[in-house]
Design a protein around this motif. Sequence first.
Motif, PDB file in Angstrom:
ATOM      1  N   ARG A  96       6.992  12.676 -17.366  1.00 36.72           N
ATOM      2  CA  ARG A  96       7.322  13.323 -15.660  1.00 36.72           C
ATOM      3  C   ARG A  96       8.112  13.584 -15.375  1.00 36.72           C
ATOM      4  NH1 ARG A  96       4.819   8.009 -12.554  1.00 36.72           N
ATOM      5  NH2 ARG A  96       6.661   7.000 -13.375  1.00 36.72           N
ATOM      6  N   ARG A  97       9.417  13.150 -15.514  1.00 39.10           N
ATOM      7  CA  ARG A  97      10.526  13.875 -14.916  1.00 39.10           C
ATOM      8  C   ARG A  97      10.908  15.126 -15.005  1.00 39.10           C
ATOM      9  NH1 ARG A  97      14.780  12.762 -11.414  1.00 39.10           N
ATOM     10  NH2 ARG A  97      17.109  14.250 -12.009  1.00 39.10           N
ATOM     11  N   GLU A  98      10.164  15.305 -16.246  1.00 35.33           N
ATOM     12  CA  GLU A  98      10.664  16.960 -16.964  1.00 35.33           C
ATOM     13  C   GLU A  98       9.960  17.929 -16.120  1.00 35.33           C
ATOM     14  OE1 GLU A  98      12.813  16.509 -21.295  1.00 35.33           O
ATOM     15  OE2 GLU A  98      10.000  16.161 -20.697  1.00 35.33           O
TER      16      GLU A  98
ATOM     17  N   GLU B 140       0.715  -1.354   0.148  1.00 36.60           N
ATOM     18  CA  GLU B 140      -0.002  -0.326   0.383  1.00 36.60           C
ATOM     19  C   GLU B 140       0.545   1.474  -0.058  1.00 36.60           C
ATOM     20  OE1 GLU B 140       0.803  -0.802   4.414  1.00 36.60           O
ATOM     21  OE2 GLU B 140       0.160  -1.908   2.460  1.00 36.60           O
ATOM     22  N   LEU B 141       2.348   1.148   0.666  1.00 39.30           N
ATOM     23  CA  LEU B 141       2.895   2.375   0.818  1.00 39.30           C
ATOM     24  C   LEU B 141       3.395   2.374  -0.631  1.00 39.30           C
ATOM     25  CD1 LEU B 141       4.568   2.372   4.083  1.00 39.30           C
ATOM     26  CD2 LEU B 141       1.874   3.201   3.451  1.00 39.30           C
ATOM     27  N   LEU B 142       3.969   1.482  -1.244  1.00 37.76           N
ATOM     28  CA  LEU B 142       4.915   1.715  -2.750  1.00 37.76           C
ATOM     29  C   LEU B 142       3.314   2.053  -3.640  1.00 37.76           C
ATOM     30  CD1 LEU B 142       6.131  -2.120  -2.517  1.00 37.76           C
ATOM     31  CD2 LEU B 142       7.067   0.553  -3.066  1.00 37.76           C
ATOM     32  N   ALA B 143       2.210   2.297  -3.397  1.00 38.87           N
ATOM     33  CA  ALA B 143       1.299   2.639  -4.177  1.00 38.87           C
ATOM     34  C   ALA B 143       1.257   4.444  -3.575  1.00 38.87           C
ATOM     35  CB  ALA B 143      -0.510   1.791  -4.162  1.00 38.87           C
ATOM     36  N   GLY B 144       1.830   4.364  -2.690  1.00 37.61           N
ATOM     37  CA  GLY B 144       1.666   6.346  -2.287  1.00 37.61           C
ATOM     38  C   GLY B 144       2.823   6.723  -3.013  1.00 37.61           C
ATOM     39  N   LEU B 145       3.951   5.637  -3.066  1.00 39.56           N
ATOM     40  CA  LEU B 145       5.162   6.210  -3.331  1.00 39.56           C
ATOM     41  C   LEU B 145       4.735   6.429  -4.870  1.00 39.56           C
ATOM     42  CD1 LEU B 145       8.235   7.161  -3.512  1.00 39.56           C
ATOM     43  CD2 LEU B 145       8.582   4.552  -3.944  1.00 39.56           C
ATOM     44  N   THR B 146       4.366   5.904  -5.541  1.00 39.37           N
ATOM     45  CA  THR B 146       4.248   6.190  -6.961  1.00 39.37           C
ATOM     46  C   THR B 146       2.745   7.452  -7.352  1.00 39.37           C
ATOM     47  OG1 THR B 146       4.759   3.939  -7.853  1.00 39.37           O
ATOM     48  CG2 THR B 146       3.004   4.957  -8.795  1.00 39.37           C
ATOM     49  N   ALA B 147       1.843   7.800  -5.900  1.00 39.53           N
ATOM     50  CA  ALA B 147       2.036   9.001  -6.161  1.00 39.53           C
ATOM     51  C   ALA B 147       2.727   9.547  -5.789  1.00 39.53           C
ATOM     52  CB  ALA B 147      -0.145   8.021  -5.662  1.00 39.53           C
ATOM     53  N   THR B 148       3.025  10.040  -5.154  1.00 38.69           N
ATOM     54  CA  THR B 148       3.932  10.520  -4.827  1.00 38.69           C
ATOM     55  C   THR B 148       4.247  11.536  -5.888  1.00 38.69           C
ATOM     56  OG1 THR B 148       4.046  10.326  -2.496  1.00 38.69           O
ATOM     57  CG2 THR B 148       6.012  12.131  -3.276  1.00 38.69           C
ATOM     58  N   ILE B 149       5.157  10.953  -6.728  1.00 39.59           N
ATOM     59  CA  ILE B 149       5.739  10.693  -8.168  1.00 39.59           C
ATOM     60  C   ILE B 149       5.059  11.947  -8.628  1.00 39.59           C
ATOM     61  CG2 ILE B 149       7.155   9.891  -9.802  1.00 39.59           C
ATOM     62  CD1 ILE B 149       8.594   9.630  -7.238  1.00 39.59           C
ATOM     63  N   ASP B 150       3.977  11.315  -9.369  1.00 43.00           N
ATOM     64  CA  ASP B 150       2.277  11.810  -9.689  1.00 43.00           C
ATOM     65  C   ASP B 150       2.371  12.856  -9.854  1.00 43.00           C
ATOM     66  OD1 ASP B 150       2.470   9.861 -12.065  1.00 43.00           O
ATOM     67  OD2 ASP B 150       1.061   8.481 -10.990  1.00 43.00           O
ATOM     68  N   TYR B 151       1.939  13.019  -7.942  1.00 45.28           N
ATOM     69  CA  TYR B 151       1.681  14.472  -7.294  1.00 45.28           C
ATOM     70  C   TYR B 151       2.782  15.336  -7.796  1.00 45.28           C
ATOM     71  CZ  TYR B 151       1.574  18.520  -4.510  1.00 45.28           C
ATOM     72  OH  TYR B 151       2.221  19.451  -4.245  1.00 45.28           O
ATOM     73  N   LEU B 152       3.990  15.476  -7.981  1.00 48.76           N
ATOM     74  CA  LEU B 152       4.854  16.010  -7.831  1.00 48.76           C
ATOM     75  C   LEU B 152       4.949  16.277  -9.333  1.00 48.76           C
ATOM     76  CD1 LEU B 152       7.701  14.277  -6.479  1.00 48.76           C
ATOM     77  CD2 LEU B 152       7.029  17.036  -5.321  1.00 48.76           C
TER      78      LEU B 152
END
Length: 411
Positions: A290-292, A265-277
């Motif tokens: 996404r990185r740009e 569940e925290l790994l899912a949150g990590l991906t969502a964090t990258i998407d939030y950024l």
Amino acid sequence: MTAYPIDLIRASFPALDGSRTAYLDNPAGTLVPRPVIAAVADAMATASANLGGRFAASQRADAIWRTAHDAAAEFVNAASWQEMIIGPNMTTLAFQMGRVIGRTFSPGDEIIVTRMDHEGNVSPWLAMAEAYGLVVKWLAFNTESWRIEPEDLAALLTPRTKFLALNYASNMTGSINDVAALTALAKAAGALVWIDAVQLAPHRLPDVRAIGCDFLVCSSYKFFGPHLGVLWGREELLRALPPHRVRCQSDDIPDRFCTGTPQTELLAGLTATIDYLAWAGEANGHAGTRRERMAGAYHSFDSYEAALTRRLISGLTGLPGVRLVGIANPNLFAHRVPTISFTHERVSTHRFAEALAAEDINIWSGHNYALEPARHLGLPEDEGVVRIGIAHYNSAEEIERTLTAIERLVA
């Protein structure tokens, strides 16, 4: 230039809804946006299973695990998702890897740790040195530049130097080291380089390829995500190091360093964090990969946070009895993150924390696990500093309210 959308940014964080609390405790852990919370909840509801099964919930967990490693690799600009090791926190990963890395050294080999680091980048290596008979050398930071200077590192390097644990940004002073230059010196001497980027990652986007280091670690709960530690290691090193693992575990990377059931569940949150950024980059007018878009977000964060930092530091330095611990010259703000620490000649650091907490302003007092920096600066360990940490969701009003409260207490 797009005006910084502070209201839109703040609306992304449920903790700020209808709250007057000023969250200026960010160096210890940041707030989490809605998409991250939703991703964690969804994974707990739909992928609460171990990996490797033939049923749907397990396959969803597999996909979450892999997607998180892809996202983490993109965040640090790794060459491959297989270079990413994700664990409970940075300190645990450091202790774990210390047991592994130390086995490759010989008694009498030398390691270098710094007087600038959080204990999470000191104690694991002291334990490694004790376990494997290594010699510890201490690298001080310059109290005028507030950074580790290349000539000071060069003076410690010898043919027996095998490992350098280096701080990217200080959790006490906020200073940013020139890690690429320092890494190049250590690598030329034949040493492995471990970079602690925990305090940098909320404010600047890491790039392991640009640095040239061997390992880099950060904590996602310090950059708006769940409680996880994220470690990048150079692929050839991860394949060569002798892991501690159970007998039936895969010997491939990163599996050989990932013990136990992952926190899906925290790994899912990590991906969502990258998407939030990446979303924050779009909200600030940036486009591209996404990185740009993440890079664009950090560029906008930096400009916004610098203005708040400038106001906070100018307000603090104008108060009688205040001594700033860190870079105060606005022309040098590129060399610092917005973590601002200070002491007062007669008011206890803990009194500041108590008084501001009574006004719904969250800050920290003490050494905050920056034990060596406190000692290097001659600060009482039980007092340390008053530490205020700005993030991209803080407001100018919160800075003014904080300054008013501090001025009232000093008076």
